[in-house]
Enzyme design. Structure first.
Site, mmCIF file in Angstrom:
data_model
loop_
_atom_site.group_PDB
_atom_site.id
_atom_site.type_symbol
_atom_site.label_atom_id
_atom_site.label_comp_id
_atom_site.label_asym_id
_atom_site.label_seq_id
_atom_site.Cartn_x
_atom_site.Cartn_y
_atom_site.Cartn_z
ATOM 1 N N SER A 32 3.311 -1.066 -5.102
ATOM 2 C CA SER A 32 1.980 -1.352 -4.569
ATOM 3 C C SER A 32 1.265 -0.122 -4.030
ATOM 4 O O SER A 32 0.033 -0.067 -4.021
ATOM 5 C CB SER A 32 2.074 -2.408 -3.466
ATOM 6 N N ASP A 53 1.590 -1.779 8.646
ATOM 7 C CA ASP A 53 2.960 -2.138 8.255
ATOM 8 C C ASP A 53 3.848 -0.920 8.012
ATOM 9 O O ASP A 53 5.011 -1.057 7.675
ATOM 10 C CB ASP A 53 2.961 -3.040 7.020
ATOM 11 N N HIS A 103 2.102 0.660 3.586
ATOM 12 C CA HIS A 103 0.883 0.799 2.797
ATOM 13 C C HIS A 103 -0.121 1.667 3.564
ATOM 14 O O HIS A 103 -0.710 1.205 4.538
ATOM 15 C CB HIS A 103 0.271 -0.566 2.499
#
Length: 215
Positions: free
Chosen positions: A15, A193, A196
């Site tokens: 991601s 988090d 990211h």
């Protein structure tokens, strides 16, 4: 600059690479930003702005949520089929993360020896096409080096460095990159988090890639 004119540069990963890129090809200007909103687009924008005569093709092949094993079945289609002159790999974050955020689901946990095997497999498949491979270490944006997840991520970074040295690849220690800034700011400076990153974090990653290719 190390990249020659009209080269193809594929950036593959999870991601952190994906960042909302277009499917199936992460390189479409017709709908939103086909390259996503992360470091891939920053590298692509820099090359396009300052080296327009080079005509470098940048393709984002990040897939959110992937672990290292997920690269294997798609490597032929998403990387080798393009015969790229350059490839960057950023994988391993989810291999580690699942150990901690899905502690009871042991079947999806990463294992160090499998991670190393998966990296070796995709690298050995790519070397006949190009040795211009940038291997980036996974990271956890946490300044406490005694944190359990940070320690495991550091171990995966050691594996990346070992493999890069063994095969003569380019290596970017992203953990060290973030650590340098964490001397001055809290991890939340980069993202809630600690995985990211915001645009500041993606700029740091992009800068490391641009330095490697001497752009």
């Amino acid at each position: 600059m190390l990249i020659t004119k009209h080269s193809t540069f594929i950036m593959i990963g999870d991601s952190v690479t994906d960042c909302g890129r277009k499917r199936p090809e992460g390189e479409d200007i017709s709908v939103g930003n086909g390259w996503g909103d992360g470091y891939v687009n920053l590298v692509r924008s820099h090359l396009g702005a300052f080296y327009p005569d080079y005509g470098i093709r940048v393709i984002n092949k990040g897939n959110s949520g992937e672990q290292s094993a997920d690269l294997l079945p798609r490597w032929e289609e998403d990387v080798l089929a393009y015969k790229p002159e350059w490839v960057s790999i950023l994988i391993g974050i989810n291999d580690v993360w699942r150990i901690f955020d899905s502690a009871n689901m042991k079947e999806i946990h990463g294992k160090r020896e499998l991670y190393e095997s998966h990296l070796r497999t995709v690298i050995e498949k790519t070397l006949p096409i190009t040795k211009n491979i940038i291997l980036m270490a996974p990271y956890f944006i946490e300044s406490n080096k005694q944190d359990a997840m940070r320690q495991e991520m550091d171990a995966y970074g050691v594996i990346c460095k070992k493999i890069a040295e063994e095969y003569g690849l380019f290596f970017i220690d992203l953990q060290a990159t973030f650590d340098g800034v964490l001397e001055h700011v809290h991890p939340m400076y980069f993202g809630w988090d600690r995985i990211h990153p915001n645009t500041i974090g993606h700029t740091l990653i992009a800068k490391q890639i641009l330095d490697i290719i001497e752009a």
